[in-house]
Design a protein around this motif. Sequence first.
Motif, short mmCIF file in Angstrom:
data_model
loop_
_atom_site.label_atom_id
_atom_site.label_comp_id
_atom_site.label_asym_id
_atom_site.label_seq_id
_atom_site.Cartn_x
_atom_site.Cartn_y
_atom_site.Cartn_z
N LEU A 100 0.86 -1.19 0.00
CA LEU A 100 0.00 0.00 0.00
C LEU A 100 0.89 1.24 0.00
CD1 LEU A 100 -2.87 -0.96 2.52
CD2 LEU A 100 -2.65 -1.51 0.12
N GLY A 101 2.08 1.09 -0.57
CA GLY A 101 3.04 2.19 -0.59
C GLY A 101 2.82 3.12 -1.76
N ALA B 222 8.36 2.48 8.94
CA ALA B 222 7.88 1.92 7.66
C ALA B 222 8.78 0.78 7.20
CB ALA B 222 7.79 3.01 6.60
N ALA C 89 4.18 0.84 3.33
CA ALA C 89 3.60 2.19 3.35
C ALA C 89 4.78 3.16 3.21
CB ALA C 89 2.85 2.43 4.65
N ARG D 56 1.97 6.97 5.20
CA ARG D 56 0.94 7.12 4.17
C ARG D 56 0.63 5.78 3.51
NH1 ARG D 56 1.88 9.31 -1.85
NH2 ARG D 56 2.36 7.09 -2.00
N PHE D 57 -0.66 5.46 3.43
CA PHE D 57 -1.12 4.26 2.74
C PHE D 57 -1.87 4.67 1.47
CE2 PHE D 57 -0.94 3.09 7.22
CZ PHE D 57 -0.35 1.85 7.19
N CYS D 58 -1.78 3.81 0.44
CA CYS D 58 -2.59 4.02 -0.78
C CYS D 58 -3.74 3.02 -0.74
CB CYS D 58 -1.71 3.79 -2.01
SG CYS D 58 -2.67 3.82 -3.54
#
Length: 455
Positions: free
Chosen positions: A63-64, A397, A408, A428-430
Amino acid sequence: MLRRAGPSLRHFLLERKSSAGYSSYSSEAKMSRPVQARRLEGIDKNIWVEFVKLAATYSTVNLGQGFPDFPPPDFLQKAFVRALSGENHMLHQYTRAFGHPPLVKILAQFFGKLLGRDLDPMTNVMVTVGAYQALFCCFQAFVDEGDEVIIIEPFFDCYEPMVKMAGGMPVFVPLRPKAPKDGKLMSSADWHLDPAELASKFSERTKAIVLNSPNNPLGKVFSRGELELIADLCVKHDVLCISDEVYEWLVYDGKEHIRIASLQGMWDRTVTIGSAGKSFSATGWKVGWTVGPNRLLQHLRTVHQNSVYHCATVAQEAVAQGFQRELELYGKPESYFIQLPKELQQKRDWLVQSLGAVGMKPIIPEGTYFLVADISEFKSDVPDVPDSDEPYDSRFAKWMVKNKGLAAIPLSAFYCGAHKNNYNHFIRFCFAKEEATLKAANDILQKWKREKTSP
Ligand code: PMP
């Protein structure tokens, strides 16, 4: 095949080498002069290289980096196939340098409608190799040695090196978080510009401000009031606005994306940047664009024609057809620009739930692919190292991808060197991912939660 007339090249070189003194210039001789141009000093490190490699090596769920792992819409894929294998073989050749005519025409129509003005496809629109190249053209076209460019933090990380490569000086102003009073989860709307602080960054050296709304990484959608504040300062100090609006369709909870170019006095000084990658979930196609007045775009064309010159024709043709469809369905439930944010909002909510379960505090994004979460409660998993050069979130991370298989990106990567450590407990996650990917992330987080609570 081309043939050299006369003796062969090898023969010629052997002869030269055996002649007196030549051996000292053999191919073994190393260069001793510095090869790196000064403009690259200090910008050679890039967090993505490191984190993309870590994710590829260790992650089971990534999810990076910000790209969807679901396909672009069917109509767009079909348009690409038609363009690629149809009868018009000229689509395999160069097209107009500043944008394939069908694409600039439909973009002018589409954005003309949104901005409420007549746009000339040939002078008010230019197609670029993704929004990245649009940004690069802007900095190269407008920024001189010593010019200052205001960048709002946290920022999409390439703004800083791009300003520096153009010889400019980035001037940073952070969005400041204010905890919500009622104990609710924080929202990206709780991160504000301090009006006095912002105003203090403008001077006669300021050439431009970079605005990114909806903002990567926070997901903040700037309100009309905030945009008016920026616009008033731009007008007062005669400053340009480079407005990166690649996530323009991805706004949630009924929020409105407002284009700064539509505000009083701003059209004439704004370049608006968009991306088919984000609009149609096809980041690999690298089709982007700029929209603005000819007096600004003419300089972007100069940079473009002397660097990239031309973007892939087939991809431009397919994006043109995608926009044609979206224009016909504008505002209707079948529109992709209506459906995609609906789907992503649901994915955002799943991820909020999953992260909350393990004890991270998500900041609810109002837009974009991204969600930032507070990890300050995780010191038992990853202890603080006082005086470490590496920000805590970066160490966290790395630990998370290696030990939990979940990738992430540390939020500190979106700050300048001097401010990194002020915002070092967020990642931060996507969430622009397939349901199965988000479920796999949830499984990791649930397992992690069980490990944390079992004695
Ligand atoms: N601006 C922002 C804010 C982005 O997040 C990205 C991509 N991550 C870009 C520009 C670059 O877009 P493109 O892929 O179209 O070059």
